[in-house]
Design a protein around this motif. Structure first.
Motif, short mmCIF file in Angstrom:
data_model
loop_
_atom_site.label_atom_id
_atom_site.label_comp_id
_atom_site.label_asym_id
_atom_site.label_seq_id
_atom_site.Cartn_x
_atom_site.Cartn_y
_atom_site.Cartn_z
N ILE A 126 0.83 -1.20 0.00
CA ILE A 126 0.00 0.00 0.00
C ILE A 126 0.87 1.26 0.00
O ILE A 126 0.57 2.24 -0.69
CB ILE A 126 -0.95 -0.02 1.21
N LEU A 129 2.23 1.85 -3.49
CA LEU A 129 1.21 2.37 -4.39
C LEU A 129 0.85 3.81 -4.04
O LEU A 129 0.50 4.60 -4.93
CB LEU A 129 -0.04 1.48 -4.33
N CYS A 254 -4.27 -1.00 -6.16
CA CYS A 254 -4.56 -1.00 -4.73
C CYS A 254 -5.92 -1.64 -4.45
O CYS A 254 -6.08 -2.38 -3.47
CB CYS A 254 -4.52 0.43 -4.20
N THR A 258 -5.69 -5.02 -1.96
CA THR A 258 -6.11 -4.73 -0.59
C THR A 258 -7.28 -5.64 -0.22
O THR A 258 -8.24 -5.76 -0.97
CB THR A 258 -6.54 -3.26 -0.45
N GLY A 266 -7.75 1.33 2.20
CA GLY A 266 -6.56 1.34 1.36
C GLY A 266 -6.71 2.26 0.16
O GLY A 266 -5.79 3.01 -0.18
N VAL A 270 -4.49 5.76 -1.00
CA VAL A 270 -3.89 5.97 -2.32
C VAL A 270 -4.48 7.22 -2.97
O VAL A 270 -3.76 8.02 -3.59
CB VAL A 270 -4.10 4.74 -3.20
#
Length: 361
Positions: A126, A129, A254, A258, A266, A270
């Motif tokens: 995460i 990203l 993501c 996730t 998540g 992002v």
């Protein structure tokens, strides 16, 4: 994407992107009709009021209800689906309802996004990203400003509409390229390729243009400032093309890796990084970070944090048949197909049988 099988997730996401680009292409015409910016602002906001109807029109994600053990709400939603689709609960989804009845006494188990800090691999994916999203959207803005900075010197960019539609066309071309690249290289390979293109465009715009600028200072070089401006515009277009793909792929990536229990959290991280993207970030670091990501193409969506931990890094090139891949296959992760067969065989766990109802309906 929680409603789509693994092979269709990216296609559905690209359809949504094309719809967004269509709205971007129609926006200048709407602005020409309104003429007053206040009226235009009101027309842009009005469609968002329709989102208030989502609460009553669109059902909750059945996959999320199953993953968080909200079996009572999941049961009601399954019955609603069966009635709407004229399904027979005794034959079409045999074995689902008895499993749900057994689990109704269990308390819901929601997971906060903070829990990912205690994981070994998930938090790294995460964070990578987030960095890529911040870089992609941030440097895209820088390339756009660089291209627009030459509008006085380049006749094609003197017109506002030409400038606007040029950027929209670059976005459209980027989405079309993503459809092809991701199909052959996968998520991680496509993200790495577009990030390399972004880095090259940035480095060439900084290094090569400075070199051209030195040559233009010599009267015998035969180069003019217009040559430097044309190179700058070309590199800006390539950079906008690649950086848009980096940002979009980071968000989609993501959403896939996730787990369901924290997928919204998540994605929020992002997207928040994309919001801070105008601060930009080093692109070379992102190229190294992408190599740490797993590949999610044609893989089942992870539900719990333990499932998300199974998404480990694997080589970019396909492994040989004699080698053991690092990323678990669909058979090793929770399978969301053939729920009634698994229940009849008696080899499915109660919580996985409940989660399988999402795909069966």
């Amino acid at each position: 994407i929680e409603l789509c099988p693994p092979g269709k997730r990216f296609m559905i996401t690209m359809v949504a992107s094309f719809v967004a680009i269509a709205g971007q292409l129609l926006m200048p015409g709407l602005a020409a009709l309104c003429r007053d910016w206040q009226v235009l602002q009101a027309l842009i906001i009005c469609p968002f009021l329709l989102m208030l109807l989502y609460w009553s029109v669109f059902p909750e994600s059945l996959r999320w209800l199953m993953a968080t053990q909200q079996f009572e709400s999941a049961k009601k939603l399954i019955l609603h689906f069966t009635q709407k689709n004229s399904m027979n609960t005794e034959t079409d989804i045999k074995g689902v309802m008895p499993e749900l009845e057994k689990e109704l006494s269990r308390r819901p188990k929601k997971v906060c996004i903070v829990k990912m800090v205690g994981t070994r691999n998930l938090w790294k994916n995460i964070v990578v990203l987030c960095v890529n999203s911040l870089t992609g959207f941030g440097i895209h803005h820088c390339f756009a400003r660089s291209m627009m900075g030459h509008e006085v010197k380049v006749p094609l960019l003197e017109n506002f509409y030409a400038d606007y539609y040029t950027m929209a066309s670059i976005t459209l071309a980027s989405c079309l390229a993503m459809c092809v690249v991701v199909r052959f290289l996968g998520r991680r390979g496509g993200l790495l390729l577009f990030m390399i293109l972004t880095a090259l465009a940035s480095l060439l715009q900084l290094g090569l243009l400075n070199l051209i600028g030195k040559y233009t200072q010599h009267p015998d070089s035969g180069m003019s400032d217009s040559v430097k401006d044309k190179f700058s515009i070309a590199f800006s277009i390539v950079g906008m093309f690649a950086s848009h793909a980096v940002g979009s792929l980071s968000v989609f990536f993501c959403a896939e890796i996730t787990p369901t229990v924290i997928r919204c959290g998540g994605l929020g991280l992002v997207l928040a990084s994309a919001g801070f993207g105008m601060l930009t970030a080093p692109t070379l670091i992102c190229i190294i970070c992408i190599l740490l990501l797993p590949e999610s193409r044609n893989q089942s969506l992870p539900e719990s944090l333990s499932n998300g931990e199974h998404y480990t890094r694997q080589p970019l090139l396909p492994h040989k048949k004699a080698e053991q891949p690092l990323l678990l296959t669909n058979a090793e992760l929770k399978d969301y197909s053939g729920l009634h067969d698994a229940a009849a065989a008696g080899d499915a766990l109660p919580d996985s049988a409940a989660a399988n109802a999402a795909n069966g309906l």
